[in-house]
Design a protein around this motif. Sequence first.
Motif, PDB file in Angstrom:
ATOM      1  N   LYS A 125      10.250 -12.071   9.098  1.00 37.95           N
ATOM      2  CA  LYS A 125       9.105 -12.831   8.570  1.00 37.95           C
ATOM      3  C   LYS A 125       9.568 -14.052   7.764  1.00 37.95           C
ATOM      4  CE  LYS A 125       5.792  -9.064   8.519  1.00 37.95           C
ATOM      5  NZ  LYS A 125       6.755  -7.941   8.819  1.00 37.95           N
ATOM      6  N   ASN A 172      -1.407  -8.112  -1.208  1.00 37.93           N
ATOM      7  CA  ASN A 172      -0.731  -8.486   0.036  1.00 37.93           C
ATOM      8  C   ASN A 172      -1.729  -8.319   1.181  1.00 37.93           C
ATOM      9  OD1 ASN A 172       1.375  -8.385  -1.760  1.00 37.93           O
ATOM     10  ND2 ASN A 172       2.327  -6.546  -0.879  1.00 37.93           N
ATOM     11  N   ASP A 200      11.241  -1.326   2.682  1.00 34.27           N
ATOM     12  CA  ASP A 200      11.445  -2.243   3.806  1.00 34.27           C
ATOM     13  C   ASP A 200      12.505  -3.274   3.445  1.00 34.27           C
ATOM     14  OD1 ASP A 200       9.667  -4.811   5.590  1.00 34.27           O
ATOM     15  OD2 ASP A 200      11.007  -3.269   6.384  1.00 34.27           O
ATOM     16  N   ASN A 246      14.017  -7.903   9.227  1.00 31.56           N
ATOM     17  CA  ASN A 246      12.632  -8.333   9.077  1.00 31.56           C
ATOM     18  C   ASN A 246      12.649  -9.838   9.300  1.00 31.56           C
ATOM     19  OD1 ASN A 246      10.248  -9.424   7.797  1.00 31.56           O
ATOM     20  ND2 ASN A 246       9.922  -7.378   6.931  1.00 31.56           N
ATOM     21  N   TYR A 264      -2.021  -8.821   5.564  1.00 34.91           N
ATOM     22  CA  TYR A 264      -1.286  -9.164   6.794  1.00 34.91           C
ATOM     23  C   TYR A 264      -2.210  -9.368   7.990  1.00 34.91           C
ATOM     24  CZ  TYR A 264       3.235  -8.948   4.609  1.00 34.91           C
ATOM     25  OH  TYR A 264       4.327  -9.232   3.815  1.00 34.91           O
ATOM     26  N   GLU A 304       1.571 -11.595  -0.799  1.00 34.73           N
ATOM     27  CA  GLU A 304       2.245 -11.610   0.502  1.00 34.73           C
ATOM     28  C   GLU A 304       1.246 -11.869   1.625  1.00 34.73           C
ATOM     29  OE1 GLU A 304       5.097  -7.786  -0.549  1.00 34.73           O
ATOM     30  OE2 GLU A 304       4.645  -8.153   1.573  1.00 34.73           O
ATOM     31  N   ASN A 306       4.378  -2.708  -6.328  1.00 36.06           N
ATOM     32  CA  ASN A 306       3.969  -3.270  -5.050  1.00 36.06           C
ATOM     33  C   ASN A 306       3.380  -2.226  -4.108  1.00 36.06           C
ATOM     34  OD1 ASN A 306       4.222  -5.543  -2.941  1.00 36.06           O
ATOM     35  ND2 ASN A 306       5.276  -3.824  -1.968  1.00 36.06           N
ATOM     36  N   GLU A 307       2.131  -2.498  -3.665  1.00 37.93           N
ATOM     37  CA  GLU A 307       1.490  -1.670  -2.623  1.00 37.93           C
ATOM     38  C   GLU A 307       1.587  -0.186  -2.942  1.00 37.93           C
ATOM     39  OE1 GLU A 307       1.985  -4.632   1.230  1.00 37.93           O
ATOM     40  OE2 GLU A 307       2.978  -2.677   1.233  1.00 37.93           O
ATOM     41  N   ARG A 361      13.188  -2.152  10.991  1.00 38.33           N
ATOM     42  CA  ARG A 361      12.855  -3.148  12.007  1.00 38.33           C
ATOM     43  C   ARG A 361      13.831  -3.057  13.166  1.00 38.33           C
ATOM     44  NH1 ARG A 361       7.896  -3.960  10.030  1.00 38.33           N
ATOM     45  NH2 ARG A 361       8.020  -3.988   7.728  1.00 38.33           N
ATOM     46  N   TYR A 374      -0.299  -7.243  11.152  1.00 40.64           N
ATOM     47  CA  TYR A 374      -0.473  -5.785  11.292  1.00 40.64           C
ATOM     48  C   TYR A 374      -1.897  -5.436  11.712  1.00 40.64           C
ATOM     49  CZ  TYR A 374       4.037  -5.338   8.968  1.00 40.64           C
ATOM     50  OH  TYR A 374       5.376  -5.443   8.657  1.00 40.64           O
TER      51      TYR A 374
HETATM   52  C1  GCU Z   1       4.985  -5.169   2.755  1.00 43.96           C
HETATM   53  C2  GCU Z   1       6.038  -5.051   1.691  1.00 43.96           C
HETATM   54  C3  GCU Z   1       7.274  -5.809   2.011  1.00 43.96           C
HETATM   55  C4  GCU Z   1       7.531  -5.745   3.508  1.00 43.96           C
HETATM   56  C5  GCU Z   1       6.413  -6.495   4.172  1.00 43.96           C
HETATM   57  C6  GCU Z   1       6.514  -6.430   5.676  1.00 43.96           C
HETATM   58  O1  GCU Z   1       3.869  -5.607   2.298  1.00 43.96           O
HETATM   59  O2  GCU Z   1       5.629  -5.354   0.398  1.00 43.96           O
HETATM   60  O3  GCU Z   1       8.315  -5.263   1.287  1.00 43.96           O
HETATM   61  O4  GCU Z   1       8.752  -6.269   3.843  1.00 43.96           O
HETATM   62  O5  GCU Z   1       5.182  -5.943   3.846  1.00 43.96           O
HETATM   63  O6  GCU Z   1       5.890  -5.539   6.231  1.00 43.96           O
HETATM   64  O7  GCU Z   1       7.206  -7.235   6.253  1.00 43.96           O
END
Ligand code: GCU
Length: 620
Positions: free
Chosen positions: A590, A492, A201, A588, A494, A523, A434-435, A578, A498
């Motif tokens: 965020k 992480n 991403d 992205n 969300y 995250e 990561n993840e 995105r 999400y």
């Molecule tokens: C994930 C990921 C990121 C990504 C983020 C997102 O967890 O680690 O690299 O950009 O979520 O979905 O915005």
Amino acid sequence: MSLPTPARLLAAVLCAVGLLASPAARAQSSLIQNAPARRVLSLNGSWNYIIDPYENGFYDYRREAFDQSKSGKGGYYDNQKPSNAQEPELIEYDFDHSAALQVPGDWNSQDPKLLYYEGTIWYKKSFKMAPAAGKRYFLYFGAINYEAHVYLNGKKLGMHRGGFTPLQFEVTGQLNSGDNFVVVKADNTRHLDAVPTINTDWWNYGGITRDVFIAEAPGTFIKDYEVQLAKNDPTTLMGYVQLNGPAKSGQTVTLNIAEAGLKQTLKTDTAGRATFRMPAKKLSLWSPQSPKLYAVTLTNGGEVVQDKIGFRTIATRGQDILLNGKSAFMRGISIHDENPLIPGRTRGEGDLRMLLTWAKELGCNYVRLAHYPHNETMLKLADEMGLMVWAEVPVYWTIAWENQATYQNAETQLSDLISMGKNRASIVVWSVGNETPLGDPRLKFMTNLVKKARALDDTRLVAAALELHRTPDNVIHVDDPLGEYLDLTSFNEYAGWYWGGMPGEITKYKFDIKYNKPVFISEFGGDALAGYHGDANTRWSEEYQEALYVNQLKMLGTIPGLRGMTPWILADFRATRRQHPVYQNGFNRKGLISSTGTKKKAFYVLQEYYRQQAAKYNGK
Ligand code: GCU
């Protein structure tokens, strides 16, 4: 000379039986330590380039590599010119009449037609040089994404895979006195068995993205060194110096930290290595509040290597993170190696300092440099500006776990990262990924990386962004088996973006965390288009993101072992996943800061929370 204290005696015994990472076992990377601080000739600036999607400059029409042919010639790396003006040979490329790209810099942000280009681009740089007798020369690249083949004056020096760690070639005896040229084939094509793999991403910016220079060194020189406090022992300085060259054995090397009144004369062994452990009571320890750096001088005959090093200890005790023995809260933010104002890979100290200054404005004492090794300069700036660092290798999402070459690639990137960062006080966490999805091959892969990190450096924490799962009773479970092997329980989540409904609903969630370790949220976050306003339930609006932060901080505040976080993310960044044409447009969103540098409402929510946390932890 003082008698060894019981601690030091114990340490020596543990070293001997290999339970403690002895200085001898530590360094395996072939990179010159602190290469940018050596005597260098910069090759930054304009490089001519040729786009080569079919790799015609590398393979003949039978797909045989030119540089593997009997003559080794035929490819663009020859930088061939017609030799006979009257009957010029047929040469279907000419670097010197081709356009130029700036180095360091990704190619995608420098030419609209290259915005989404993935493939091969050839770079050529001509330069004059007068190599001195008895000196050694190394061609050094801070990073080239992703696969690089490097040639000097038409001769192949070697290749490298990995877009975020340095590559270096010794070129002693291969430099002309006068005109020289370097040619690089850079290819950022993504592959399933690569690290990172085919899906990320973040945008896969290609090119020579970090500094390029030729470093000069004496015949036998200080190639590597480490000067750090011993594990959990703020009174003992330990490390090694590694010479490289014919006269490396039995040499006298001096370590001097004048300001602290510390001086030690070392003798190298037959392998050119000298290790040391010395009392260091008078050192002021490095911390974000007082990022004290000492001038450290290493002398080897006429050679002098200078570094600025801070000294601190980092450890965990139960659910506490101890910085210099005191419990700390890691007020962090995640950062990509991208300047949102370009947008493109950061191009120099100015860009890096801008990102870290924004983090300081947010009230951070910590940054997660995601998801790959960042520029060495970024690590030094974090030292200077007083920001602790989580440094990571791009073992991201679903890697080819059972592919040995993929593992070796990941391990090499980890070793190079640790080699590059081992003298940086700011780095407190090595992250191995990561993840990454649950499964035995993954667990084996990841735990091997953890072992490797600990073998190379046992003075820092090791972590990863773990997996979590939820149950219908609104419980978030963190029991990823990888957590067993790590120093932090970091994950992480969300909620409110999400999954989990609207921001106002997420405080219904409770956490069930298996491990008695410091809890760290690597995250959380949600997208907001700067300047788009609505109410707290209007997705993509600043108010939605603001409400999300308010409720996230409330929800996370219920976790007893919460000791830090790095919300996703400091600034909007390019990500081709995105594609909402109004709110994302290939970015992205965020970020707490937009692509134009505008702070969004959520920035101030986190800033206020960090002000309170700082007060609670006495400004640590
Ligand atoms: C994930 C990921 C990121 C990504 C983020 C997102 O967890 O680690 O690299 O950009 O979520 O979905 O915005």
